[in-house]
Structures are given as structure tokens and as C-alpha cells.
Design a protein around this motif. Sequence first.
Motif, mmCIF file in Angstrom:
data_model
loop_
_atom_site.group_PDB
_atom_site.id
_atom_site.type_symbol
_atom_site.label_atom_id
_atom_site.label_comp_id
_atom_site.label_asym_id
_atom_site.label_seq_id
_atom_site.Cartn_x
_atom_site.Cartn_y
_atom_site.Cartn_z
ATOM 1 N N GLU A 76 0.859 -1.195 0.000
ATOM 2 C CA GLU A 76 0.000 0.000 0.000
ATOM 3 C C GLU A 76 0.890 1.238 0.000
ATOM 4 O O GLU A 76 1.604 1.511 0.970
ATOM 5 N N PRO A 77 0.878 2.057 -1.075
ATOM 6 C CA PRO A 77 1.844 3.159 -1.201
ATOM 7 C C PRO A 77 1.740 4.232 -0.128
ATOM 8 O O PRO A 77 2.724 4.902 0.174
ATOM 9 N N GLU A 78 0.569 4.416 0.475
ATOM 10 C CA GLU A 78 0.365 5.530 1.393
ATOM 11 C C GLU A 78 0.911 5.278 2.800
ATOM 12 O O GLU A 78 1.036 6.209 3.594
ATOM 13 N N LEU A 79 1.227 4.039 3.144
ATOM 14 C CA LEU A 79 1.439 3.715 4.554
ATOM 15 C C LEU A 79 2.683 4.347 5.157
ATOM 16 O O LEU A 79 2.691 4.731 6.326
ATOM 17 N N GLU A 80 3.746 4.461 4.390
ATOM 18 C CA GLU A 80 4.949 5.074 4.960
ATOM 19 C C GLU A 80 4.697 6.525 5.345
ATOM 20 O O GLU A 80 5.071 6.968 6.444
ATOM 21 N N SER A 81 4.033 7.280 4.476
ATOM 22 C CA SER A 81 3.755 8.683 4.797
ATOM 23 C C SER A 81 2.778 8.796 5.965
ATOM 24 O O SER A 81 2.898 9.701 6.809
ATOM 25 N N ILE A 82 1.804 7.873 6.050
ATOM 26 C CA ILE A 82 0.875 7.874 7.187
ATOM 27 C C ILE A 82 1.642 7.606 8.482
ATOM 28 O O ILE A 82 1.418 8.258 9.509
ATOM 29 N N ALA A 83 2.548 6.620 8.441
ATOM 30 C CA ALA A 83 3.327 6.297 9.636
ATOM 31 C C ALA A 83 4.189 7.474 10.073
ATOM 32 O O ALA A 83 4.354 7.728 11.275
ATOM 33 N N LYS A 84 4.730 8.205 9.133
ATOM 34 C CA LYS A 84 5.566 9.359 9.484
ATOM 35 C C LYS A 84 4.745 10.498 10.074
ATOM 36 O O LYS A 84 5.170 11.149 11.033
#
Length: 814
Positions: free
Chosen positions: A332-340
Motif C-alpha cells: 500500500e503506497p500511502e502507509l509510509e507517509s501515514i506512519a511518518k
Amino acid sequence: MRKGSLYAWWDKYRLQSIVFVTGAAILVIEITATRILSPFYGNTIYTVSSVISVILAALSVGYWKGGIRADAKPTFQEFYNVIFKGGISLFVLYVLSLTILPIASGLFSIRTGPLIWSMVLFFMPGYLLGMLSPFAIKLGHEFRPHMGLGTMSGNIFFWSTAGSILGSLLAGFVLIPSIGISAILYGTTTLIVLLGGCGLVSTTTGARRRDAIFFLLLLLIAITATFIIARNADLDPRIRYMKDGVYEKLTVLDSIYAGRPARFFLQDRSGSGAIFLDGKDLTFDYTKYYALYRFTNPELARALVIGGGIYTIPKAIHGERANAQIDVVEIEPELESIAKEYFDLTETTSIRTHTMDGRRFLRESKDRYDLIFSDVYFSLYSIPTHFTTREFFQNAKEHLAPKGIFMANIIGSGATSDESLLFSELRTMKDVFPYVYVFAAESPASTQVQNFIVVGMADQLMPGIEERIRTSTDPFLASLNSHIFPIAGRSLEQYDILTDDFAPVDHLVTRFIADQNDQHAEESIPQRGRFTQFEGANAMTDIRTIVALGSREIGSEGNNALGNLLLKRMQDLHIDAARDSWVHVTDDNRPIPLSNIIARYNPEAKKRIILGTHYDSISRAYRDKKDPNAYMPGANNSASGVALLLEAARTLSLDHASSTLGIDFVFFDGEEGATALGGGDPNWTPLGSTHFAAMYPALYLAGKPDHAVLFDMVCDEDLGIAKEAYSYNAAKEEQSRFWDIGGALAPLVFDHSVKHKIGDDHLPLIAAGIPSFLVIDFDYEPWFNTTNDTPSHCSANSLTLVGETLMHYLASYQ
């Protein structure tokens, strides 16, 4: 292009253009359909095959009926009329998906539900839009007889199929990731309504044209209003982020977990991770098992985490091994930015994210790792099959360093049956790894759904594991002996080895739901369609917190502190809560200040159920043989009912599905009577529930509550709950429904016989005309009202059984 040229082009290519647009609309709906159903029934093969089958059936019938309709009435007005009706059917689909589906999805299982709802939602749009191709062929041949019928048919089907291809690509690659499901339904519905409505306006005259314009405008207003309402309905103050991702709907929200402020990450309706907002400790126990690498290679240099989620495990490893290289594979491409942004993931070169499928990463990577942690199951209903197979485990094994270990977080049940997803996966792993250890996150004895951490090693790297765990200085690792799930000596030969060629994961999940403890459990238990389960571990934490307050007898500091805690917890969950305080005057004119705590979930709902318990405790352990004047902790007789309702409130508060049911949580004061001795007082009268029964008409101006469910003493390790006699006479139907659901979950716990006549808070409610029943395990010897009524004699599993029964029971009234 001049006006005349535009008219000429439209006259020539009108039919091809219309079937191109409607063909695209059909495939947009078909691709979107699985995303509409998956929050309620999972991304299973049943969902996918149901959608495809229903759409194909609808198109088939549409082709047949369209040809008949075209022969009977081959006019453009009738053609546009069919398109307009198709738009109306899309609007109905839109409304039903927002209103009825979230409420009624629990009526059907994950096997039958997708098929039934596909018929309800998608058949009519597919049928009406399917009528258009044969209709267009007929009209084209009527108005252009010089073009052969075969040529016209090929032309129409070419453009219709081309539109379908474009619609499929647009939905998957652009629309779902960019604008979300609700906007797609709004846009598609509006487009088809405009296409059909404008066509009707252009082909009618006089009063019929005015009617067509009026109805078109009215429908467009209704569609737009529905879209605006649906968008605003998501504006929960706890939600920090919400967006349709490539694979699921992604939500970040703040709530309470284990009595502490927490932030949750949800994929569709399934909880996928959480952090505490007031500390750095890990929220869920299963995430702590990464620390097992300390037994095999404490100098860990490289780790691979498949399934990043909110990066809980990568962050924890980085916190211990700052120089270790950690690769995270997340599809899921969005997860890293959500985690940050929301989950404290800091920018570091030590954590590298690879946005791709985990199997593909393993195929392409040449690196070897000291730890590979697979965490790709975010719910029982969304298990990626290709991460359950022998080929996956073999590929992971090939990427382990000499002292490397593989760990997988698996969702399942330890219940023994002829078919089992957990045991099939264990047999598959043992076929690949010579050494396998299994840990149950909740309890090895539990037959309920829980997380299992399975550890695979190519070499024996953890000899004497029990002793090493026992002597560990880490408190979590030192507790793991009680979580070891024994597989040595257990025969797994009857279970299938899962392979890329044969891995019936969806079938095994469905069998588990249907067969858990009872061959007819799936029919007996209303499926809740919620993204969270009742967590008995949370309730156990609350019991310990409550007992730590000391005595909660009426008028005590502990009683007042618990009342304040209940108010705050409910208010933190955005549930309206208030004290109802009064002074009770005893027969000897002694004033006793008391307070009931009343919290109203979904306060606007007309149909209401009371969930009640008492929060006071007795003043002394009068049944204790050694010291009858000592303090009575009241873990079971007092705290258990309170903890159960607190966790039920948290579970309900995480459910965004619309509900027609109102629930009033009532925490009664003074249940143990004016002398605070309960059954030890021959003149016992429950004070809080008696007061509530006298004043409830002022609270329920629209009509009395439907019924009440009271809880007391529900955490005993050796749980056994029989029907209570007064309850049986006052609320037989409701009591039987609760016992039927509980009996399906745990047939040895819920006894359908009527055994005791018990004095408790349900009696004043029954006397006031409110049908009420009591849920209580009255056989709590030898601890009942003694100094040994402590949390050590309570069980999170028992609380989970009663709590899940309650949640299913409430779902059955939605």
C-alpha cells in the motif's frame, strides 16, 4: 468544429459514443463493487466471484430483454428511457450501500453474504445497462440499413467493449486511488442520469419534456445531496485521516485502549495497528515477539519486515539496533507517509521502504537477513493466500542468514477440527523449516480467534527455549512460557500442505466460522461486520485498575474515584455521560449520597437497550473464614461487570457503521445495599437500580427502553453461566437469544437450564415494567465475597466470551 459539423458527428457516432460510456460505467461499477463489499465480507474469493457472476448474469439477461424491447419499440426515446432507469438503479445502489448494507450485512455469512448483496446492489444496474447493446444494434440497423447487421453488431460491441476496458483501467489505476468509492459512485450515477435524462428531454415535447426536465433536476439534486451527506458523515472528531487507498480504505483515529489514549490505524474496518499517545511502549502483544531474535542473534544486522502497517516492528527494531539495516516491504503506497505523519516514524536511512508485493521482493532480492517478520494478515477475512504457501516459506528460508529466524503473525484458532487454517499453515511451515515454535498471543488453551506467532529456523538456534525464557531479564520474554502453543507430538498429517497450486484459505476461514465449537455456529451467531473484536485483555486491565482504587463501598473515596473514571472514559469515547446524584435516607434517618453513571450511545435512536452493572463493592469480606472484617477486593463481584461494559463501549465506539439501536450504559451505585454487605444483609435492597426504576420515565420521554441486560460476576476462570429464574420469567425471549448466541460461541459455558433466583439490579427494573435479564456466574466458590476475590482468579478469555456474546447480541438488533 462548427455547430452543424458537431450535430453531424453526433448523429453519426451517437450510438457508439453512448455504448462506450455505458460500457465504461458497467466496469467501473464491477471493479468498485468488491471494494464496496470487502469491508463487510473481506477480500475473499467469495466476494470476487460473487460480483463477477452477478454482473455477468445481469448482462446476459439484459442482452436478452434488450433485444426483445428493441424489436417491440425501436425508438431513441425508449433507448434513453432505459439509460435513465439505469441511472436511477445506480442511485439506489449508492443509497443502499451507504445505509442498509452497513446495518444488514451481519445477517449473512462471508460465503453467502457477497452473493446476496451482489444481487441486491449490482444486478439491476447491470441488467438495465446490458439492455443497451442489442438496443443500439437494432436502432443502428433501423436508421442505417445500408450497413450490414453483422457490421453494425461488430461496431457496437467493439465500442462497448472498448469502453469497458477503459472503465476497468480507470477504476483500478486512477479513480479508486484518487477520489474514493463514494465519489466514484456519485460521478458514475450522475453521468448515466445526465446521459439518459438529457436524451429523454431531447426526444420528448410539450408536457412530457417539462416532466422529464423536472424529474432530471430533482434526481440530480437528490444524488448530490446524498453525496454531501455521505461525505459529512465521515467527519467523526476522532478521525485524523481517512482515504481510499489502492487496496483498502485507510483510517487513522484516536480513541482509548486499555484505559489509555491511543491512535488506531484501520484498513477497511479491520484494526491494523495502534500506538499509545502517552508512552512509547508497544500497544499489542503480538508485535513484541520480534524480540525473540535476542535468543538467536542479539547482534542483528539486517531485518526484513513484510507488511509495514504503521511501522511498529521496524521502529522497535531500530530502537534496539540503531545501525541495523531494516527493509520494509509494503504494497500500500500511502502507509509510509501515514506512519511518518501520525505514528512517530522518523526519517532514517536505516529503514528503507519498498512499495511492492512481498513475494516479488523475495524473488528479486539477493540479500540475507537475521530476521524476517511477515505481518500481512490484518484480519481473518483478508488473508493474502500467497503468503500462506510452501513456496513463500521456502523463499523466505532461502533469504535467512546463518543465524536467521523467520517469524509470521498468523490469525487463527487452536480449536481442533478436521480442517483448520492454523494447522494447515503449521504443517506447511514444518514441511519447510526443521525447527518450528508457536506462541499464542492470548492463550494456548483458547479456541477463539487470536494471533499466533510462528517461528521457523533452518537450524536449532533456540535449544532449551523454556529455560531461556524463564531466565530472561526482559519482562515480556520472561512471560512467554505460558504462551507456548504445543505442537510437538501433535499429528498434523490430516491437514493439507498449502501450495501456490492449492491453498483453499477462504474455504478454511469459512469452515472455521461455521464450525467453531458447534456445527451450526454461523447460523446462530449474527456476524457483526465490525472491524474490531471485544478485547478481554483490555477488560482485565480495567479490572486491575479498578481493584487498585481500594474499597468502592458507597460513600468511599474509591467509589467516588471510580465514578469519575467512568465519566471520563465514556466522554473520551465521545459517548454522552452524566451523573445522576441523589441522597438516600435509611430507615434510621442516615443520609447516604449516591450517584448512578448514565452514558448514552447513539442518543438520537428511538429503540434503546440498557446495559447495566453496579460499580460499588461490599464493605468487608464477610464470607472470609480467616478475616471476615478484611477488605474485599471485588475483582469479580463488582469490577468485572464494569470492565466488561467499558470494553463494550470502546468496541462500539470504534464502529462507524450506521445504527438504529441506542444503548444506555448504566453503572448503578449502591447495589450492595445501605449496609454495603449485599447478600450478607438480610434487609438488602439495591439502591441505585431502585432509584433509576423510579425516575426512568423522565429519561425516556419517547417511550420506555426495549429491555435491559445486567452483568455481574463474569470473569471467573472456570466460567459457567446458567439462566437466572426471575430473568427467565421477565424476559424469556431476550434471555434465550443471548444464551443461543453464547452457546454457539462456548457451549460448555452457557447453560440453558434455569438454576438460581438471584437478587440483583434487574429486580427493580423488572418491577418497573422493563423486561430485564441478568448474566451472572453465581458459582464463584471459594472466592465469593472473600479476600481472594482478586484479579488472579479472573480470566481474559472469560471476559472475551461474554463480551463477544454481547457484541453479537447487540448486532442481532441492528
